[in-house]
Design a protein around this motif. Structure first.
Motif, PDB file in Angstrom:
ATOM      1  N   ARG A 142       0.839  -1.206   0.000  1.00 31.62           N
ATOM      2  CA  ARG A 142       0.000   0.000   0.000  1.00 31.62           C
ATOM      3  C   ARG A 142       0.871   1.253   0.000  1.00 31.62           C
ATOM      4  N   ALA A 143       1.950   1.217   0.794  1.00 29.14           N
ATOM      5  CA  ALA A 143       2.853   2.376   0.837  1.00 29.14           C
ATOM      6  C   ALA A 143       3.539   2.582  -0.508  1.00 29.14           C
ATOM      7  N   GLU A 144       3.937   1.498  -1.164  1.00 28.93           N
ATOM      8  CA  GLU A 144       4.576   1.600  -2.472  1.00 28.93           C
ATOM      9  C   GLU A 144       3.613   2.223  -3.491  1.00 28.93           C
ATOM     10  N   ARG A 145       2.359   1.845  -3.421  1.00 27.84           N
ATOM     11  CA  ARG A 145       1.366   2.404  -4.324  1.00 27.84           C
ATOM     12  C   ARG A 145       1.218   3.908  -4.089  1.00 27.84           C
ATOM     13  N   ASP A 146       1.185   4.299  -2.788  1.00 26.89           N
ATOM     14  CA  ASP A 146       1.045   5.716  -2.466  1.00 26.89           C
ATOM     15  C   ASP A 146       2.254   6.511  -2.948  1.00 26.89           C
ATOM     16  N   ARG A 147       3.453   5.929  -2.803  1.00 26.06           N
ATOM     17  CA  ARG A 147       4.647   6.634  -3.247  1.00 26.06           C
ATOM     18  C   ARG A 147       4.608   6.873  -4.761  1.00 26.06           C
ATOM     19  N   LYS A 148       4.139   5.895  -5.479  1.00 31.34           N
ATOM     20  CA  LYS A 148       4.048   6.042  -6.933  1.00 31.34           C
ATOM     21  C   LYS A 148       3.055   7.134  -7.309  1.00 31.34           C
ATOM     22  N   ILE A 149       1.968   7.206  -6.529  1.00 29.38           N
ATOM     23  CA  ILE A 149       0.985   8.262  -6.780  1.00 29.38           C
ATOM     24  C   ILE A 149       1.629   9.629  -6.546  1.00 29.38           C
ATOM     25  N   LEU A 150       2.359   9.760  -5.453  1.00 33.36           N
ATOM     26  CA  LEU A 150       3.018  11.028  -5.145  1.00 33.36           C
ATOM     27  C   LEU A 150       4.058  11.377  -6.204  1.00 33.36           C
ATOM     28  N   GLU A 151       4.823  10.367  -6.620  1.00 35.09           N
ATOM     29  CA  GLU A 151       5.859  10.612  -7.625  1.00 35.09           C
ATOM     30  C   GLU A 151       5.259  11.026  -8.972  1.00 35.09           C
ATOM     31  N   SER A 152       4.079  10.501  -9.269  1.00 33.36           N
ATOM     32  CA  SER A 152       3.446  10.838 -10.545  1.00 33.36           C
ATOM     33  C   SER A 152       2.833  12.238 -10.516  1.00 33.36           C
ATOM     34  N   GLY A 153       2.465  12.702  -9.294  1.00 37.30           N
ATOM     35  CA  GLY A 153       1.865  14.016  -9.141  1.00 37.30           C
ATOM     36  C   GLY A 153       0.454  14.108  -9.676  1.00 37.30           C
ATOM     37  N   SER A 154      -0.128  12.999  -9.992  1.00 37.46           N
ATOM     38  CA  SER A 154      -1.484  12.991 -10.528  1.00 37.46           C
ATOM     39  C   SER A 154      -2.491  13.203  -9.408  1.00 37.46           C
ATOM     40  N   GLY A 155      -3.550  13.966  -9.710  1.00 38.38           N
ATOM     41  CA  GLY A 155      -4.572  14.229  -8.713  1.00 38.38           C
ATOM     42  C   GLY A 155      -4.472  15.629  -8.179  1.00 38.38           C
ATOM     43  N   SER A 156      -5.455  16.018  -7.446  1.00 37.69           N
ATOM     44  CA  SER A 156      -5.483  17.363  -6.879  1.00 37.69           C
ATOM     45  C   SER A 156      -4.520  17.481  -5.717  1.00 37.69           C
ATOM     46  N   ALA A 157      -4.266  18.724  -5.333  1.00 41.89           N
ATOM     47  CA  ALA A 157      -3.362  18.963  -4.200  1.00 41.89           C
ATOM     48  C   ALA A 157      -3.919  18.342  -2.934  1.00 41.89           C
ATOM     49  N   LYS A 158      -5.255  18.413  -2.803  1.00 40.21           N
ATOM     50  CA  LYS A 158      -5.888  17.823  -1.616  1.00 40.21           C
ATOM     51  C   LYS A 158      -5.709  16.311  -1.583  1.00 40.21           C
ATOM     52  N   ASP A 159      -5.882  15.706  -2.756  1.00 45.63           N
ATOM     53  CA  ASP A 159      -5.717  14.246  -2.833  1.00 45.63           C
ATOM     54  C   ASP A 159      -4.283  13.851  -2.516  1.00 45.63           C
ATOM     55  N   LEU A 160      -3.339  14.620  -3.082  1.00 51.76           N
ATOM     56  CA  LEU A 160      -1.922  14.293  -2.838  1.00 51.76           C
ATOM     57  C   LEU A 160      -1.583  14.479  -1.363  1.00 51.76           C
ATOM     58  N   GLU A 161      -2.215  15.489  -0.720  1.00 51.24           N
ATOM     59  CA  GLU A 161      -1.974  15.695   0.706  1.00 51.24           C
ATOM     60  C   GLU A 161      -2.505  14.507   1.524  1.00 51.24           C
ATOM     61  N   ASN A 162      -3.677  14.053   1.133  1.00 49.71           N
ATOM     62  CA  ASN A 162      -4.253  12.887   1.819  1.00 49.71           C
ATOM     63  C   ASN A 162      -3.380  11.648   1.647  1.00 49.71           C
ATOM     64  N   VAL A 163      -2.846  11.478   0.427  1.00 46.48           N
ATOM     65  CA  VAL A 163      -1.952  10.347   0.167  1.00 46.48           C
ATOM     66  C   VAL A 163      -0.707  10.456   1.028  1.00 46.48           C
ATOM     67  N   GLN A 164      -0.195  11.689   1.169  1.00 43.97           N
ATOM     68  CA  GLN A 164       1.000  11.906   1.988  1.00 43.97           C
ATOM     69  C   GLN A 164       0.729  11.537   3.447  1.00 43.97           C
ATOM     70  N   HIS A 165      -0.430  11.945   3.955  1.00 42.26           N
ATOM     71  CA  HIS A 165      -0.793  11.595   5.337  1.00 42.26           C
ATOM     72  C   HIS A 165      -0.936  10.074   5.511  1.00 42.26           C
ATOM     73  N   GLU A 166      -1.562   9.474   4.510  1.00 41.00           N
ATOM     74  CA  GLU A 166      -1.730   8.013   4.585  1.00 41.00           C
ATOM     75  C   GLU A 166      -0.377   7.318   4.554  1.00 41.00           C
ATOM     76  N   LEU A 167       0.523   7.855   3.753  1.00 42.37           N
ATOM     77  CA  LEU A 167       1.854   7.252   3.660  1.00 42.37           C
ATOM     78  C   LEU A 167       2.581   7.339   4.995  1.00 42.37           C
ATOM     79  N   GLU A 168       2.415   8.446   5.677  1.00 43.00           N
ATOM     80  CA  GLU A 168       3.048   8.589   6.995  1.00 43.00           C
ATOM     81  C   GLU A 168       2.435   7.599   7.988  1.00 43.00           C
ATOM     82  N   SER A 169       1.108   7.458   7.926  1.00 41.28           N
ATOM     83  CA  SER A 169       0.435   6.493   8.820  1.00 41.28           C
ATOM     84  C   SER A 169       0.873   5.068   8.514  1.00 41.28           C
ATOM     85  N   LEU A 170       1.030   4.787   7.228  1.00 36.76           N
ATOM     86  CA  LEU A 170       1.477   3.447   6.836  1.00 36.76           C
ATOM     87  C   LEU A 170       2.897   3.172   7.318  1.00 36.76           C
ATOM     88  N   GLY A 171       3.719   4.235   7.341  1.00 36.44           N
ATOM     89  CA  GLY A 171       5.085   4.063   7.833  1.00 36.44           C
ATOM     90  C   GLY A 171       5.096   3.658   9.300  1.00 36.44           C
TER      91      GLY A 171
END
Length: 246
Positions: free
Chosen positions: A78-107
């Motif tokens: 799940r974390a690898e998937r989130d990192r790829k999403i962040l690296e791609s930059g696809s999605g809104s800023a809000k979505d990317l922020e949520n992904v970043q928070h989820e990635l921290e929680s996953l860590g």
């Protein structure tokens, strides 16, 4: 009942052989090797039970470890998937922020799960060591039991040889004793703890160790040689010998 003095003396031989057979039977039942073998079998049974429980615990812990590792792998994926999403930059800023928070929680979640895996691995290692020690102990006791069983078999074989020899001697002696006298002898053996006949030695019954009173001594002196004497005290057959002191 009357019996020739020679037949009465043969009764003493027969009694000696029967007493020896009784002693051999008792010895065979009470060989110390029997107790030693039973103790080892009990110990082995206990070890088998404990070993089985420990082996089952190994299996449970192995499943627990597999599950814990699977949980870590799931979080990593799940974390690898989130990192790829962040690296791609696809999605809104809000979505990317949520992904970043989820990635921290996953860590954090991954770190916690990895701690669980380490803890379970330690348990697996300790349990495996315990099971291996129990297996070694079991193997050692099994070897001890085999040696004890062999020692018991040797002792039993030795006793059995003595029994076989004594029985062959008894058969020879019994054939020389008249059947009615044998019948009386066997009946008395059943009644009086295996001892039916005893010699008179220095006016004392060798079965009960009670000295004959004066009336019994006089009766024994006056009785015909073929008269079957019975001791008034213990009711065994008394046989006169050269050492009777009559």
């Amino acid at each position: 009942m009357n019996a020739e003095p020679a037949d009465q003396l043969r009764l003493l031989d027969l009694q000696a052989l029967d007493s020896k057979l009784d002693q051999l039977a008792h010895r065979r039942r009470t060989l110390p090797e029997i107790g030693a073998l039973q103790a080892l079998e009990t110990k082995l049974g206990q070890l088998r039970d404990v070993h089985a429980v420990s082996a089952a615990a190994d299996s449970d812990l192995a499943r627990e470890q597999s599950k814990a590792e699977a949980d870590v792998d799931q979080v990593r994926a799940r974390a690898e998937r989130d990192r790829k999403i962040l690296e791609s930059g696809s999605g809104s800023a809000k979505d990317l922020e949520n992904v970043q928070h989820e990635l921290e929680s996953l860590g954090k979640r991954q770190a916690d799960l990895e701690d669980v895996v380490l803890e379970v691995m330690e348990k697996v290692e300790a349990s495996a060591a315990r099971t291996a020690k129990l297996a070694a102990d079991r193997t050692e006791v099994e070897a001890d039991r085999e040696r004890a069983a062999h020692a018991l078999a040797q002792q039993q074989s030795a006793v059995d040889k003595d029994v076989e020899f004594a029985r062959s001697q008894r058969e020879v002696v019994a054939k020389q004793v008249p059947a009615p006298l044998i019948a009386l002898y066997d009946k008395l053996r059943e009644q009086y703890d295996g001892v039916a006949v005893a010699a008179i030695v220095r006016r004392r019954c060798q079965a009960c160790q009670i000295e004959l009173d004066i009336a019994e001594v006089n009766a024994a002196k006056s009785a015909a040689p073929d008269t079957i004497l019975r001791h008034d005290s213990c009711r065994r057959i008394l046989v006169r010998t050269a050492d009777s002191g009559l």
